[in-house]
Scaffold this motif. Structure first.
Motif, PDB file in Angstrom:
ATOM      1  N   TYR A   1      -1.086  -4.960  -0.796  1.00  0.00           N
ATOM      2  CA  TYR A   1      -1.294  -3.509  -0.904  1.00  0.00           C
ATOM      3  C   TYR A   1      -0.838  -2.988  -2.269  1.00  0.00           C
ATOM      4  CZ  TYR A   1      -0.615   1.468  -0.354  1.00  0.00           C
ATOM      5  OH  TYR A   1      -0.648   2.821  -0.568  1.00  0.00           O
ATOM      6  N   HIS A   2       0.393  -3.315  -2.651  1.00  0.00           N
ATOM      7  CA  HIS A   2       0.908  -2.762  -3.916  1.00  0.00           C
ATOM      8  C   HIS A   2       0.177  -3.344  -5.127  1.00  0.00           C
ATOM      9  CE1 HIS A   2       3.811  -0.003  -2.408  1.00  0.00           C
ATOM     10  NE2 HIS A   2       4.193  -0.913  -1.525  1.00  0.00           N
ATOM     11  N   THR A   3      -0.247  -4.586  -5.027  1.00  0.00           N
ATOM     12  CA  THR A   3      -1.026  -5.167  -6.125  1.00  0.00           C
ATOM     13  C   THR A   3      -2.310  -4.352  -6.316  1.00  0.00           C
ATOM     14  OG1 THR A   3      -0.137  -7.327  -5.582  1.00  0.00           O
ATOM     15  CG2 THR A   3      -2.069  -7.290  -7.004  1.00  0.00           C
ATOM     16  N   ALA A   4      -2.993  -4.059  -5.222  1.00  0.00           N
ATOM     17  CA  ALA A   4      -4.250  -3.296  -5.303  1.00  0.00           C
ATOM     18  C   ALA A   4      -3.997  -1.881  -5.819  1.00  0.00           C
ATOM     19  CB  ALA A   4      -4.916  -3.259  -3.934  1.00  0.00           C
ATOM     20  N   VAL A   5      -2.905  -1.276  -5.385  1.00  0.00           N
ATOM     21  CA  VAL A   5      -2.595   0.090  -5.845  1.00  0.00           C
ATOM     22  C   VAL A   5      -2.352   0.076  -7.358  1.00  0.00           C
ATOM     23  CG1 VAL A   5      -0.892   1.960  -5.725  1.00  0.00           C
ATOM     24  CG2 VAL A   5      -1.741   0.904  -3.621  1.00  0.00           C
ATOM     25  N   ILE A   6      -1.626  -0.934  -7.840  1.00  0.00           N
ATOM     26  CA  ILE A   6      -1.358  -1.040  -9.281  1.00  0.00           C
ATOM     27  C   ILE A   6      -2.676  -1.211 -10.046  1.00  0.00           C
ATOM     28  CG2 ILE A   6      -0.314  -2.508 -11.087  1.00  0.00           C
ATOM     29  CD1 ILE A   6       1.936  -3.084  -8.923  1.00  0.00           C
ATOM     30  N   ILE A   7      -3.555  -2.047  -9.516  1.00  0.00           N
ATOM     31  CA  ILE A   7      -4.839  -2.278 -10.189  1.00  0.00           C
ATOM     32  C   ILE A   7      -5.740  -1.049 -10.085  1.00  0.00           C
ATOM     33  CG2 ILE A   7      -6.951  -3.698 -10.094  1.00  0.00           C
ATOM     34  CD1 ILE A   7      -5.162  -6.050  -9.332  1.00  0.00           C
ATOM     35  N   GLY A   8      -5.578  -0.307  -9.014  1.00  0.00           N
ATOM     36  CA  GLY A   8      -6.340   0.940  -8.874  1.00  0.00           C
ATOM     37  C   GLY A   8      -7.655   0.782  -8.128  1.00  0.00           C
ATOM     38  N   THR A   9      -7.756  -0.237  -7.295  1.00  0.00           N
ATOM     39  CA  THR A   9      -8.966  -0.413  -6.483  1.00  0.00           C
ATOM     40  C   THR A   9      -8.926   0.527  -5.277  1.00  0.00           C
ATOM     41  OG1 THR A   9      -7.787  -2.210  -5.421  1.00  0.00           O
ATOM     42  CG2 THR A   9      -9.382  -2.823  -7.107  1.00  0.00           C
ATOM     43  N   ASP A  10     -10.066   0.615  -4.596  1.00  0.00           N
ATOM     44  CA  ASP A  10     -10.149   1.470  -3.410  1.00  0.00           C
ATOM     45  C   ASP A  10      -9.594   0.698  -2.204  1.00  0.00           C
ATOM     46  OD1 ASP A  10     -10.810   3.059  -1.285  1.00  0.00           O
ATOM     47  OD2 ASP A  10     -12.841   3.487  -1.977  1.00  0.00           O
TER      48      ASP A  10
END
Ligand code: M6R
Length: 365
Positions: free
Chosen positions: A342-351
């Motif tokens: 979850y946090h990896t995706a949030v950092i990358i900025g994906t949906d």
């Protein structure tokens, strides 16, 4: 409604202590510390020679974890199959055997087709579903509900841990019914399951620290997840979660398979997430981890205090969970796995809630 959370996925990760607790109380007698199996079953656990479990995606990883439990606690051989393979394989099945289907939505086309095939073959059918009005729930002879509540995020989180809780209950109940578990062993396992929600809440408290490790993953183009025993399917789930929502390529492997190929991938740029509670096979996983470290691989170890002490190496980042009985480790270790993705995706900025190309319920094959 996302409550105080930025995404449904975050809300659903945080709901897990509560919904796993609901699911557990639906089949545990809290006073007697026993499992209440569904009543009026059309089969006798004692008559079964093997189990067939079919599912897709995350539900198939819950099923793979259940294989370890049914084999250990009920001494029942289990075949777990991806429903899209099973449905066309014309697998021979004993008449009167039991086939289990695991599905959050209860509408997955391949899982439904596998269920229909098994019914035609004279199998008893049991579905572990989250949506009680779904087609799979209606068509199976027996329904076992997961009480995760509606899951909105495309990446399954709370449905997965509730599936694990329900499947653990079934395996322990089957073991009791088959006489492969004593009453004392049953109550010890049930006692451990009852502790799962509290342990999950403790794992959630590590979120901030896990978020800092996600910064490392967010820079990677490939990530490897390793585990043994029930941590092996959990490594597959960790890799799926990461690729679904962050679009980073990830692979899960049984740690013992490392030297049969994937070790060639290891270099200084490759994060390796090792899932290894301090259990009977911990030493084996650590030796695989040392092979990774010797090649400069960057390791994130998810373990407990004893594991962290035993594995101590300079290069290591560790997520230290409480110590707990083996039966609950897949349920509790899911939490850091989900938070990392979850946090990896949030950092990358994906949906995060609506990743590209994916649908919540796959009703076409
Ligand atoms: O509704 P189901 O449990 O049958 O769905 C199965 C898979 O489509 C599902 O678990 C999928 O892999 C998720 N996106 C995983 O996060």
């Amino acid at each position: 409604d996302k409550g105080n959370h930025r995404h449904f996925m975050a809300k659903e990760i945080h709901e897990q202590p509560e919904v796993v607790s609901h699911t557990l109380t639906s089949f545990i007698d809290m006073v007697g510390e026993t499992i209440r199996l569904p009543e009026d079953l059309p089969f006798d656990w004692k008559d079964l020679n093997r189990l067939t479990i079919s599912a897709c995606g995350t539900a198939s990883f819950a099923s793979m974890i259940a294989k370890y439990w049914f084999e250990r606690y009920a001494r029942l051989p289990v075949e777990v199959d991806i429903a899209s393979e099973f449905r066309y394989r014309e697998a021979p099945l004993d008449k009167g055997g039991l086939s289990i289907f695991v599905s959050q939505s209860g509408e997955t086309a391949d899982t439904l087709a596998a269920l229909r095939y098994c019914k035609e073959q004279g199998q008893h059918t049991l579905a572990v579903v989250n949506v009680p009005t779904s087609t799979i729930a209606r068509e199976a002879e027996v329904m076992v509900r997961t009480l995760a509540g509606p899951e909105i995020g495309v990446a399954s989180t709370k449905a997965f841990t509730c599936q694990l809780a329900a499947l653990a209950g079934l395996a322990i109940g089957a073991g009791k019914a088959r006489g492969t578990l004593s009453a004392a062993e049953e109550s010890e396992l049930v006692h451990a399951l009852i502790e799962a929600p509290r342990l999950m809440a403790e794992a959630l408290r590590l979120e901030h620290e896990i978020e800092t490790f996600s910064r490392d993953l967010a820079k990677a183009s490939d990530v490897l997840y390793l585990g043994r025993g029930t941590s092996y399917p959990l490594s597959l789930e960790g890799a799926l979660k990461l690729k679904e929502i962050s679009y980073i390529h990830a692979e899960g492997y049984a740690a013992g398979e490392l030297k049969h190929g994937p070790i060639a991938l290891i270099d200084e740029t490759m994060p390796v997430v090792v899932i290894a509670p301090f259990d009977a096979i911990f030493e084996k996983t650590v030796s695989n981890m040392q092979e990774v470290a010797a090649r400069g691989g960057r390791i994130i170890l998810i373990t407990d205090a004893k594991g962290a002490e035993a594995a101590a190496m300079a290069t290591l980042k560790t997520i230290v969970l409480p110590e707990m009985p083996a039966v609950v480790t897949p349920i509790v270790y899911s939490v850091p796995i989900q938070l990392l993705a979850y946090h990896t995706a949030v950092i990358i900025g994906t949906d995060v809630d609506q990743p590209r190309n994916l649908a919540k319920s796959v009703t076409v094959e």
